[in-house]
Scaffold this motif. Structure first.
Motif, short mmCIF file in Angstrom:
data_model
loop_
_atom_site.label_atom_id
_atom_site.label_comp_id
_atom_site.label_asym_id
_atom_site.label_seq_id
_atom_site.Cartn_x
_atom_site.Cartn_y
_atom_site.Cartn_z
N ARG A 20 32.94 3.43 -61.28
CA ARG A 20 32.20 2.67 -60.27
C ARG A 20 32.48 1.18 -60.48
N VAL A 21 32.97 0.55 -59.45
CA VAL A 21 33.27 -0.88 -59.51
C VAL A 21 32.22 -1.59 -58.66
N GLU A 22 31.50 -2.52 -59.29
CA GLU A 22 30.39 -3.18 -58.58
C GLU A 22 30.61 -4.68 -58.52
N HIS A 23 30.75 -5.20 -57.33
CA HIS A 23 30.83 -6.65 -57.09
C HIS A 23 31.82 -7.33 -58.03
N LEU A 24 32.97 -6.72 -58.17
CA LEU A 24 33.99 -7.24 -59.09
C LEU A 24 34.62 -8.53 -58.53
N SER A 42 33.70 -3.69 -54.34
CA SER A 42 32.93 -2.55 -54.87
C SER A 42 33.50 -1.25 -54.32
N PHE A 43 33.64 -0.26 -55.19
CA PHE A 43 33.98 1.10 -54.73
C PHE A 43 33.73 2.08 -55.87
N ASP A 44 33.71 3.36 -55.49
CA ASP A 44 33.58 4.45 -56.47
C ASP A 44 34.84 5.30 -56.42
N ILE A 45 35.16 5.94 -57.53
CA ILE A 45 36.20 6.98 -57.50
C ILE A 45 35.65 8.19 -58.24
N ALA A 46 35.64 9.33 -57.56
CA ALA A 46 35.12 10.56 -58.17
C ALA A 46 36.17 11.15 -59.10
N ARG A 78 30.62 -5.56 -62.44
CA ARG A 78 30.56 -4.52 -63.47
C ARG A 78 31.57 -3.41 -63.17
N VAL A 79 32.08 -2.82 -64.24
CA VAL A 79 32.95 -1.66 -64.10
C VAL A 79 32.31 -0.55 -64.94
N LEU A 80 31.81 0.48 -64.27
CA LEU A 80 31.17 1.58 -64.98
C LEU A 80 32.12 2.76 -65.06
N PHE A 81 32.39 3.20 -66.30
CA PHE A 81 33.23 4.38 -66.50
C PHE A 81 32.35 5.45 -67.09
N GLU A 82 32.23 6.57 -66.42
CA GLU A 82 31.27 7.61 -66.80
C GLU A 82 29.90 7.00 -67.04
N CYS A 87 32.52 -3.57 -69.36
CA CYS A 87 32.62 -5.03 -69.57
C CYS A 87 31.72 -5.46 -70.74
N ALA A 88 30.76 -4.61 -71.09
CA ALA A 88 29.85 -4.94 -72.19
C ALA A 88 30.37 -4.43 -73.53
N LEU A 89 31.52 -3.74 -73.54
CA LEU A 89 32.01 -3.16 -74.79
C LEU A 89 32.67 -4.21 -75.68
#
Ligand SMILES: Nc1ncnc2c1ncn2[C@@H]1O[C@H](COP(=O)(O)OP(=O)(O)O)[C@@H](O)[C@H]1O
Ligand SMILES: [Mg+2]
Length: 333
Positions: A20-24, A42-46, A78-82, A87-89
């Motif tokens: 999930r890519v949010e407001h990148l 912003s977009f999602d990929i399943a 933000r970039v959410l993977f699973e 970005c917080a790692l």
């Protein structure tokens, strides 16, 4: 060429998204001002899905792909993977995450060290695991992945200059695959190849996806290339996504004036000989300190005064999400 597309969802991925890519945002400081390469995307990929990302050269596709992998540190978003915000790692966790998220580049020749043979080029990728493998283990894994991507075993000691473009791109894919990733950014993976080799590599990517359950962000400046492999397609113009939809709807009912122009430039033999070719005129807005409003308006046939004032947001229009003041959304606005 086989058509692996299965009917996907539209604006968002159907299942829980893998990515999930949010407001990148990715801005570059230049001596002429701030260059807004990626501006609120912003977009999602399943999982198992391919999202095609298309647009003209310089619109921010590669920067989007690199920012997702943090090869370019995002300016915001933000970039959410699973579900995890990558970005917080910290460095160590990000290194582990990179094994799951790989990238394949356009030009296999310039991305491969000419002084290394196939075994080293592919085997070196394993360094990213942080584990040490014996020579025998490495060779076994290299041969396995070579077989997967259709590289003949006899080429294990060959150098890049001895191979054709298709085989070099197979090395690029093998370097990513040996890490057993879940997600791969394919950045113009066939743009440097001859047309018939393009089809072979596209077929390889589709069958690998099916076999290994891979998820792709497939970047191309060419809509006809992403057509056969994408479930959904996002169209980008100067740092922004202007339309996103399932691949069928993008081709049958393009809604954004820019998508319409891109499509009209694709030659379709026999059918629709009389269809209108939309020639884009007007100046391209600079991505450096762009003026407010829609960035496409200087080239748009339907530009209205509001387009110079307000940047259109993506809104639901039937099966598509479209960012255009001239297109009516489902809410009537
Ligand atoms: N490292 C960088 N520094 C400054 N500007 C950059 C950098 N990388 C890309 N850009 C600029 O960002 C914009 C988007 O580039 P890019 O993402 O490579 O586009 P695309 O992949 O769609 O061709 C372009 O205007 C490009 O010049
Ligand atoms: Mg690019």
């Amino acid at each position: 060429m086989s058509s692996p597309n299965t009917p996907g969802a539209t604006g968002t991925a159907s299942a829980a998204p893998l990515l999930r890519v949010e407001h990148l945002k990715k801005y570059f400081k230049t001596n002429k001002g701030m260059l807004l390469a990626v501006d609120d995307v912003s977009f999602d990929i399943a999982r198992g899905e391919t999202l095609g990302l298309v647009g003209e050269s310089g619109c921010g596709k590669s920067t989007t792909g690199r920012a997702i992998l943090r090869l370019h540190e995002p300016t915001a978003g933000r970039v959410l993977f699973e579900g995890q915000d990558i970005c917080a790692l910290g460095r160590r966790d990000m290194k582990a995450m990179r094994q799951k998220m790989q990238i394949v580049f356009q030009d296999p020749y310039s991305s491969l060290n000419p002084r290394r043979d196939v075994k080293t080029l592919i085997g070196d990728s394993l360094e990213a695991t942080g584990r040490r493998f014996s020579k025998e283990e490495t060779e076994k894994m290299v041969l396995e992945v070579m077989d997967f991507v259709g590289l003949e075993k006899r080429l294990i000691n060959a150098y890049p200059h001895e191979l054709d473009g298709g085989r070099r791109q197979r090395i690029g894919i093998a370097r990513a695959l040996i890490l057993k990733p879940d997600f791969i950014v394919l950045d113009e993976p066939v743009s440097a190849l001859d047309v018939c080799v393009q089809a072979q590599i596209l077929n390889l990517l589709s069958s690998l996806q099916k076999e290994l359950g891979l998820t792709y962000l497939f970047i191309s400046h060419n809509l006809s290339v992403v057509k056969h492999i994408s479930n959904r397609i996002a169209v980008m113009y100067l740092g922004k996504i202007v339309e996103i939809s399932d691949y069928r709807t993008i081709f049958s009912e393009p809604k954004h004036p820019y998508t319409q122009a891109l499509l009209s430039a694709i030659p379709i033999p026999s059918v629709d000989q009389n269809r209108e070719r939309i020639i884009l005129e007007g100046d391209v807005t600079s991505p450096i300190n762009p003026p407010p409003g829609c960035r496409f308006r200087t080239r748009c046939r339907f530009a209205q005064p509001v387009c110079a004032e307000l940047c259109p947001e993506l809104k639901q229009c039937g099966a598509s999400m479209v960012a255009c003041h001239a297109v009516k959304g489902d809410d009537g606005k």
